[in-house]
Design a protein around this motif. Structure first.
Motif, PDB file in Angstrom:
ATOM      1  N   LYS A  24      43.956  31.705  26.429  1.00 15.36           N
ATOM      2  CA  LYS A  24      43.014  32.617  25.777  1.00 15.36           C
ATOM      3  C   LYS A  24      42.120  33.260  26.832  1.00 15.36           C
ATOM      4  CE  LYS A  24      40.227  28.594  24.791  1.00 15.36           C
ATOM      5  NZ  LYS A  24      39.748  27.709  23.746  1.00 15.36           N
ATOM      6  N   PHE A  25      41.413  34.276  26.414  1.00 16.35           N
ATOM      7  CA  PHE A  25      40.430  34.909  27.276  1.00 16.35           C
ATOM      8  C   PHE A  25      39.089  34.207  27.074  1.00 16.35           C
ATOM      9  CE2 PHE A  25      43.622  38.209  26.937  1.00 16.35           C
ATOM     10  CZ  PHE A  25      43.695  38.680  28.237  1.00 16.35           C
ATOM     11  N   GLN A  26      38.367  33.960  28.168  1.00 14.94           N
ATOM     12  CA  GLN A  26      37.111  33.223  28.105  1.00 14.94           C
ATOM     13  C   GLN A  26      36.002  34.012  28.783  1.00 14.94           C
ATOM     14  OE1 GLN A  26      38.421  29.809  30.304  1.00 14.94           O
ATOM     15  NE2 GLN A  26      39.033  28.720  28.465  1.00 14.94           N
ATOM     16  N   LYS A  27      34.790  33.868  28.258  1.00 16.91           N
ATOM     17  CA  LYS A  27      33.613  34.430  28.914  1.00 16.91           C
ATOM     18  C   LYS A  27      33.094  33.370  29.882  1.00 16.91           C
ATOM     19  CE  LYS A  27      32.114  37.248  25.050  1.00 16.91           C
ATOM     20  NZ  LYS A  27      31.054  37.456  24.047  1.00 16.91           N
ATOM     21  N   VAL A  28      32.963  33.742  31.168  1.00 18.01           N
ATOM     22  CA  VAL A  28      32.535  32.798  32.191  1.00 18.01           C
ATOM     23  C   VAL A  28      31.285  33.331  32.873  1.00 18.01           C
ATOM     24  CG1 VAL A  28      33.186  31.642  34.336  1.00 18.01           C
ATOM     25  CG2 VAL A  28      34.902  32.058  32.591  1.00 18.01           C
ATOM     26  N   ASN A  29      30.258  32.474  32.969  1.00 12.71           N
ATOM     27  CA  ASN A  29      29.040  32.825  33.706  1.00 12.71           C
ATOM     28  C   ASN A  29      29.212  32.411  35.153  1.00 12.71           C
ATOM     29  OD1 ASN A  29      27.805  33.703  31.366  1.00 12.71           O
ATOM     30  ND2 ASN A  29      26.767  31.770  30.996  1.00 12.71           N
ATOM     31  N   CYS A  30      28.889  33.309  36.084  1.00 11.17           N
ATOM     32  CA  CYS A  30      28.967  33.017  37.510  1.00 11.17           C
ATOM     33  C   CYS A  30      27.903  31.980  37.864  1.00 11.17           C
ATOM     34  CB  CYS A  30      28.758  34.300  38.318  1.00 11.17           C
ATOM     35  SG  CYS A  30      28.794  34.055  40.098  1.00 11.17           S
ATOM     36  N   SER A  31      28.276  31.012  38.695  1.00 11.36           N
ATOM     37  CA  SER A  31      27.326  29.952  39.059  1.00 11.36           C
ATOM     38  C   SER A  31      26.281  30.446  40.056  1.00 11.36           C
ATOM     39  CB  SER A  31      28.087  28.754  39.631  1.00 11.36           C
ATOM     40  OG  SER A  31      28.811  29.149  40.775  1.00 11.36           O
TER      41      SER A  31
ATOM     42  N   CYS B  10      25.108  34.053  40.455  1.00 11.93           N
ATOM     43  CA  CYS B  10      24.212  35.099  39.962  1.00 11.93           C
ATOM     44  C   CYS B  10      24.039  35.091  38.446  1.00 11.93           C
ATOM     45  CB  CYS B  10      24.703  36.473  40.421  1.00 11.93           C
ATOM     46  SG  CYS B  10      26.306  36.939  39.747  1.00 11.93           S
ATOM     47  N   GLY B  11      24.911  34.416  37.705  1.00  8.98           N
ATOM     48  CA  GLY B  11      24.770  34.316  36.257  1.00  8.98           C
ATOM     49  C   GLY B  11      25.404  35.456  35.472  1.00  8.98           C
ATOM     50  N   GLU B  12      26.110  36.361  36.140  1.00  9.61           N
ATOM     51  CA  GLU B  12      26.744  37.476  35.436  1.00  9.61           C
ATOM     52  C   GLU B  12      27.923  36.973  34.614  1.00  9.61           C
ATOM     53  OE1 GLU B  12      29.032  41.624  36.445  1.00  9.61           O
ATOM     54  OE2 GLU B  12      27.324  41.036  37.655  1.00  9.61           O
ATOM     55  N   VAL B  13      28.095  37.553  33.418  1.00  7.79           N
ATOM     56  CA  VAL B  13      29.180  37.160  32.517  1.00  7.79           C
ATOM     57  C   VAL B  13      30.395  38.028  32.799  1.00  7.79           C
ATOM     58  CG1 VAL B  13      29.885  36.970  30.108  1.00  7.79           C
ATOM     59  CG2 VAL B  13      27.534  36.470  30.748  1.00  7.79           C
ATOM     60  N   GLN B  14      31.557  37.376  32.882  1.00  4.37           N
ATOM     61  CA  GLN B  14      32.802  38.082  33.126  1.00  4.37           C
ATOM     62  C   GLN B  14      33.891  37.470  32.259  1.00  4.37           C
ATOM     63  OE1 GLN B  14      33.561  38.517  37.261  1.00  4.37           O
ATOM     64  NE2 GLN B  14      35.529  39.506  36.990  1.00  4.37           N
ATOM     65  N   VAL B  15      34.801  38.293  31.751  1.00  2.00           N
ATOM     66  CA  VAL B  15      35.904  37.816  30.922  1.00  2.00           C
ATOM     67  C   VAL B  15      37.080  37.482  31.827  1.00  2.00           C
ATOM     68  CG1 VAL B  15      37.505  38.403  29.073  1.00  2.00           C
ATOM     69  CG2 VAL B  15      35.145  39.191  28.961  1.00  2.00           C
ATOM     70  N   VAL B  16      37.601  36.235  31.681  1.00  5.16           N
ATOM     71  CA  VAL B  16      38.669  35.727  32.543  1.00  5.16           C
ATOM     72  C   VAL B  16      39.751  35.120  31.660  1.00  5.16           C
ATOM     73  CG1 VAL B  16      39.216  34.058  34.357  1.00  5.16           C
ATOM     74  CG2 VAL B  16      37.031  35.231  34.386  1.00  5.16           C
ATOM     75  N   TYR B  17      41.015  35.331  32.031  1.00  2.18           N
ATOM     76  CA  TYR B  17      42.146  34.726  31.329  1.00  2.18           C
ATOM     77  C   TYR B  17      42.230  33.249  31.720  1.00  2.18           C
ATOM     78  CZ  TYR B  17      46.891  34.463  29.428  1.00  2.18           C
ATOM     79  OH  TYR B  17      48.000  34.137  28.695  1.00  2.18           O
ATOM     80  N   SER B  18      42.566  32.384  30.783  1.00  2.00           N
ATOM     81  CA  SER B  18      42.558  30.943  31.047  1.00  2.00           C
ATOM     82  C   SER B  18      43.678  30.486  31.978  1.00  2.00           C
ATOM     83  CB  SER B  18      42.654  30.170  29.737  1.00  2.00           C
ATOM     84  OG  SER B  18      43.894  30.409  29.119  1.00  2.00           O
TER      85      SER B  18
ATOM     86  N   SER C   5      43.294  34.521  42.324  1.00  4.38           N
ATOM     87  CA  SER C   5      41.871  34.189  42.309  1.00  4.38           C
ATOM     88  C   SER C   5      41.069  35.353  41.742  1.00  4.38           C
ATOM     89  CB  SER C   5      41.382  33.891  43.720  1.00  4.38           C
ATOM     90  OG  SER C   5      42.015  32.741  44.218  1.00  4.38           O
ATOM     91  N   VAL C   6      40.033  35.034  40.971  1.00  2.00           N
ATOM     92  CA  VAL C   6      39.161  36.045  40.371  1.00  2.00           C
ATOM     93  C   VAL C   6      37.783  35.912  40.995  1.00  2.00           C
ATOM     94  CG1 VAL C   6      38.134  36.878  38.231  1.00  2.00           C
ATOM     95  CG2 VAL C   6      40.439  35.963  38.217  1.00  2.00           C
ATOM     96  N   ALA C   7      37.267  37.026  41.530  1.00  2.00           N
ATOM     97  CA  ALA C   7      35.942  37.032  42.157  1.00  2.00           C
ATOM     98  C   ALA C   7      34.937  37.705  41.232  1.00  2.00           C
ATOM     99  CB  ALA C   7      36.000  37.767  43.484  1.00  2.00           C
ATOM    100  N   CYS C   8      33.675  37.323  41.373  1.00  2.00           N
ATOM    101  CA  CYS C   8      32.587  37.924  40.605  1.00  2.00           C
ATOM    102  C   CYS C   8      32.417  39.377  41.028  1.00  2.00           C
ATOM    103  CB  CYS C   8      31.303  37.138  40.833  1.00  2.00           C
ATOM    104  SG  CYS C   8      29.879  37.800  39.922  1.00  2.00           S
ATOM    105  N   ASN C   9      32.127  40.238  40.058  1.00  4.59           N
ATOM    106  CA  ASN C   9      31.972  41.657  40.360  1.00  4.59           C
ATOM    107  C   ASN C   9      30.701  41.960  41.135  1.00  4.59           C
ATOM    108  OD1 ASN C   9      34.342  42.355  39.081  1.00  4.59           O
ATOM    109  ND2 ASN C   9      33.353  42.656  37.108  1.00  4.59           N
ATOM    110  N   SER C  10      29.659  41.172  40.967  1.00 11.57           N
ATOM    111  CA  SER C  10      28.389  41.502  41.612  1.00 11.57           C
ATOM    112  C   SER C  10      28.176  40.767  42.935  1.00 11.57           C
ATOM    113  CB  SER C  10      27.214  41.213  40.678  1.00 11.57           C
ATOM    114  OG  SER C  10      27.172  39.845  40.363  1.00 11.57           O
ATOM    115  N   CYS C  11      28.483  39.465  43.010  1.00 12.06           N
ATOM    116  CA  CYS C  11      28.175  38.713  44.231  1.00 12.06           C
ATOM    117  C   CYS C  11      29.415  38.349  45.052  1.00 12.06           C
ATOM    118  CB  CYS C  11      27.382  37.448  43.896  1.00 12.06           C
ATOM    119  SG  CYS C  11      28.293  36.212  42.973  1.00 12.06           S
ATOM    120  N   GLY C  12      30.619  38.443  44.488  1.00 10.87           N
ATOM    121  CA  GLY C  12      31.836  38.133  45.229  1.00 10.87           C
ATOM    122  C   GLY C  12      32.218  36.669  45.238  1.00 10.87           C
ATOM    123  N   ASN C  13      31.471  35.820  44.544  1.00  5.06           N
ATOM    124  CA  ASN C  13      31.784  34.396  44.457  1.00  5.06           C
ATOM    125  C   ASN C  13      33.075  34.198  43.655  1.00  5.06           C
ATOM    126  OD1 ASN C  13      31.364  31.614  44.707  1.00  5.06           O
ATOM    127  ND2 ASN C  13      30.268  31.517  42.764  1.00  5.06           N
TER     128      ASN C  13
END
Length: 65
Positions: free
Chosen positions: A14-21, A23-31, A36-44
């Motif tokens: 399923k698709f999940q909403k994940v908060n970045c550890s 910066c806290g930005e929410v991003q939708v990620v496939y389970s 690898s999936v990086a955060c859009n704002s901080c690159g983590n």
């Protein structure tokens, strides 16, 4: 011929909403990500591929359905 008794299997992915550890930005990620999936704002790195279910490096805040 009735086939009402046969259940349709539900997907385990399923698709999940994940908060970045970081910066806290929410991003939708496939389970079951394949890369690898990086955060859009901080690159983590938010999710890492493992071959089946992804290793999530953040807080899952729910499904995106």
């Amino acid at each position: 011929m009735k086939k009402d008794h046969i259940e349709i299997p539900k997907p385990s992915s399923k698709f999940q909403k994940v908060n970045c550890s970081e910066c806290g930005e929410v991003q939708v990620v496939y389970s079951h990500v394949s890369t690898s999936v990086a955060c859009n704002s901080c690159g983590n790195t938010i999710a890492e591929a493992t071959g089946s279910k992804a290793k999530i490096n953040g807080k899952i805040s729910g499904s995106a359905e």
